[in-house]
Scaffold this active site. Structure first.
Site, mmCIF file in Angstrom:
data_model
loop_
_atom_site.group_PDB
_atom_site.id
_atom_site.type_symbol
_atom_site.label_atom_id
_atom_site.label_comp_id
_atom_site.label_asym_id
_atom_site.label_seq_id
_atom_site.Cartn_x
_atom_site.Cartn_y
_atom_site.Cartn_z
ATOM 1 N N GLU A 31 1.387 -1.185 -0.152
ATOM 2 C CA GLU A 31 0.275 0.136 0.188
ATOM 3 C C GLU A 31 0.830 1.211 -0.201
ATOM 4 O OE1 GLU A 31 -3.593 -0.010 1.711
ATOM 5 O OE2 GLU A 31 -3.143 1.258 3.345
ATOM 6 N N LYS B 11 0.870 4.676 1.247
ATOM 7 C CA LYS B 11 0.030 5.004 1.976
ATOM 8 C C LYS B 11 1.097 6.570 2.544
ATOM 9 C CE LYS B 11 -2.058 3.514 6.589
ATOM 10 N NZ LYS B 11 -2.119 2.554 7.248
ATOM 11 N N LYS C 279 -7.933 2.775 -2.530
ATOM 12 C CA LYS C 279 -8.274 2.687 -1.187
ATOM 13 C C LYS C 279 -8.564 3.950 -0.948
ATOM 14 C CE LYS C 279 -8.152 -0.236 2.624
ATOM 15 N NZ LYS C 279 -7.057 0.074 3.307
ATOM 16 N N GLU D 166 -14.578 -4.731 2.559
ATOM 17 C CA GLU D 166 -14.405 -4.651 3.774
ATOM 18 C C GLU D 166 -15.315 -5.649 5.074
ATOM 19 O OE1 GLU D 166 -10.731 -2.148 4.361
ATOM 20 O OE2 GLU D 166 -12.167 -1.831 6.343
ATOM 21 N N ASN E 8 -10.449 -7.053 7.728
ATOM 22 C CA ASN E 8 -9.701 -5.824 8.331
ATOM 23 C C ASN E 8 -9.909 -6.542 9.741
ATOM 24 O OD1 ASN E 8 -8.183 -3.319 9.021
ATOM 25 N ND2 ASN E 8 -8.812 -2.315 7.579
ATOM 26 N N GLU F 149 -6.211 -8.041 6.073
ATOM 27 C CA GLU F 149 -5.859 -6.782 6.271
ATOM 28 C C GLU F 149 -5.564 -5.900 7.468
ATOM 29 O OE1 GLU F 149 -9.784 -5.565 2.861
ATOM 30 O OE2 GLU F 149 -8.469 -3.960 4.426
ATOM 31 N N SER F 150 -4.360 -5.221 7.202
ATOM 32 C CA SER F 150 -3.673 -3.916 7.816
ATOM 33 C C SER F 150 -2.698 -4.978 9.373
ATOM 34 C CB SER F 150 -4.728 -3.282 9.460
ATOM 35 O OG SER F 150 -5.779 -2.543 8.366
HETATM 36 O O1 LIG Z 1 -4.521 3.231 9.324
HETATM 37 C C1 LIG Z 1 -4.749 3.762 9.547
HETATM 38 O O2 LIG Z 1 -4.509 4.930 10.351
HETATM 39 C C2 LIG Z 1 -6.374 3.902 9.725
HETATM 40 C C3 LIG Z 1 -7.029 5.037 9.504
HETATM 41 C C4 LIG Z 1 -8.358 4.631 9.763
HETATM 42 C C5 LIG Z 1 -9.231 4.022 8.606
HETATM 43 C C6 LIG Z 1 -8.759 3.331 8.431
HETATM 44 C C7 LIG Z 1 -7.326 3.209 8.747
HETATM 45 N N1 LIG Z 1 -6.481 2.222 7.891
HETATM 46 C C8 LIG Z 1 -6.503 1.501 6.400
HETATM 47 C C9 LIG Z 1 -6.868 0.903 6.204
HETATM 48 O O3 LIG Z 1 -7.476 -0.741 6.259
HETATM 49 C C10 LIG Z 1 -5.226 -0.057 5.574
HETATM 50 O O4 LIG Z 1 -4.307 1.193 5.410
HETATM 51 C C11 LIG Z 1 -4.200 -0.925 5.342
HETATM 52 O O5 LIG Z 1 -5.544 -2.184 5.491
HETATM 53 C C12 LIG Z 1 -3.421 -1.179 5.808
HETATM 54 O O6 LIG Z 1 -2.804 -1.428 7.127
HETATM 55 P P1 LIG Z 1 -1.363 -1.182 7.799
HETATM 56 O O7 LIG Z 1 -0.318 -2.541 7.176
HETATM 57 O O8 LIG Z 1 -1.653 -1.759 9.318
HETATM 58 O O9 LIG Z 1 -0.635 0.135 7.395
#
Ligand SMILES: O=C(O)c1ccccc1NCC(=O)[C@H](O)[C@H](O)COP(=O)(O)O
Length: 285
Positions: free
Chosen positions: A53, A55, A114, A176, A197, A230-231
């Site tokens: 991502e 980001k 996204k 999601e 997520n 995810e995340s």
């Molecule tokens: O990533 C955040 O801080 C966030 C805050 C509020 C709403 C959504 C958010 N993230 C969106 C996502 O789903 C993530 O960017 C994506 O899944 C990647 O997650 P990560 O690997 O933990 O950065």
């Protein structure tokens, strides 16, 4: 539909901004690159299928990366990413639709938009191969009045209608979910690509057990669904944990972007996670 009591303030603010954003002028018409094909190519090469991502920042990030988004995406692909996710949300994530267009022109893997799309017209802002739809924010079930009034920052559009609208434009919708009830909603609406997520958008807490608890129900319901964790995936051990729990692919932002360090090597960060199942190098621990 106005109470935001059970959402983190940052998320309430994200949704408020999303509701204000206009749609596009006419229907987009996408000739999409297939995500399942890209994931299969990664598997065949011995790479863990990772959607990396772009980001630039986020409400929970340790900083902001101002690198050229195209250079970041190219580095992710060089590191073995099967697909790229691009935050297009401008206010809280530092993204833009223009960045996505530049990235999609520069790489040959599928690109996910996204964002927090709440209405059909907001799909027409930019072409992408995949489009994110977040069940929590787009679906209100008639039988679910109490939840609907608690989470009232949802749109009036129903998930099934948005999935159909996404297909009509050529997008592959990535739907999601965060819990089993949302999974059922996604499956009933016909979702074929489902992201679980691990980040709870009410509290912004991350727990990898979320995927572990939801994944078996998705598999039980359908062999066909493409399941994405995810995340919160930070280490090769996390990658293996999500794969053992049934993830066909992983969506990883923060661990690859490494926001705290301006010159962290995004290609290396991607490669370390993509090679997590490669026993020859010990799976990078
Ligand atoms: O990533 C955040 O801080 C966030 C805050 C509020 C709403 C959504 C958010 N993230 C969106 C996502 O789903 C993530 O960017 C994506 O899944 C990647 O997650 P990560 O690997 O933990 O950065």
């Amino acid at each position: 539909m106005n109470s935001r009591t059970d959402l983190a303030p940052a998320v309430a603010s994200i949704l408020e901004a999303a509701r204000e954003r206009p749609g596009g002028d006419g229907l987009v018409d996408v000739d999409a690159r297939s995500l399942p094909d890209a994931l299969a190519r990664a598997e065949a090469d011995g790479r863990v299928p990772v959607i990396a991502e772009v980001k630039p920042t986020s409400p929970t990030a340790d900083g902001t990366r101002d690198d050229d988004p195209v250079e970041l995406a190219e580095a992710m692909v060089a590191g073995g990413a099967a697909a790229i996710s691009v935050l297009t949300e401008p206010t809280h994530f530092g993204g833009s639709p223009e960045s996505l267009t530049r990235i999609r022109d520069a790489v040959d893997v599928p690109v996910l938009r996204k964002d927090f799309v709440l209405e059909e017209a907001q799909m027409d802002v930019v072409e992408a191969d995949l489009l994110l739809l977040i069940v929590r924010f787009v679906d209100v079930r008639e039988s679910d009045d109490s939840r609907a009034s608690q989470n009232a920052v949802r749109s009036d559009a129903d998930l099934e209608g948005l999935i159909a609208a996404a297909h009509e434009r050529g997008f592959q919708p990535l739907v999601e979910v965060h819990d089993r009830a949302e999974l059922e909603t996604a499956l009933e609406a016909g979702a074929e690509i489902i992201g679980v997520n691990n980040r709870d958008l009410a509290r912004l807490e991350v727990d990898l057990e979320t995927f572990e608890s939801v994944s078996p129900h998705a598999r039980q319901a359908s062999d066909e669904v493409t399941l994405i964790a995810e995340s919160g995936v930070s280490t090769p051990a996390d990658v293996r944990r999500m794969r053992e729990a049934g993830a066909d692919a992983l969506l990883i932002g923060s661990a690859i972007m490494d926001h705290a360090s301006d010159d962290s090597d995004v290609a290396e960060n991607t490669q370390r996670l993509v090679q997590a199942e490669n026993r020859a190098n010990g799976g990078n621990t």
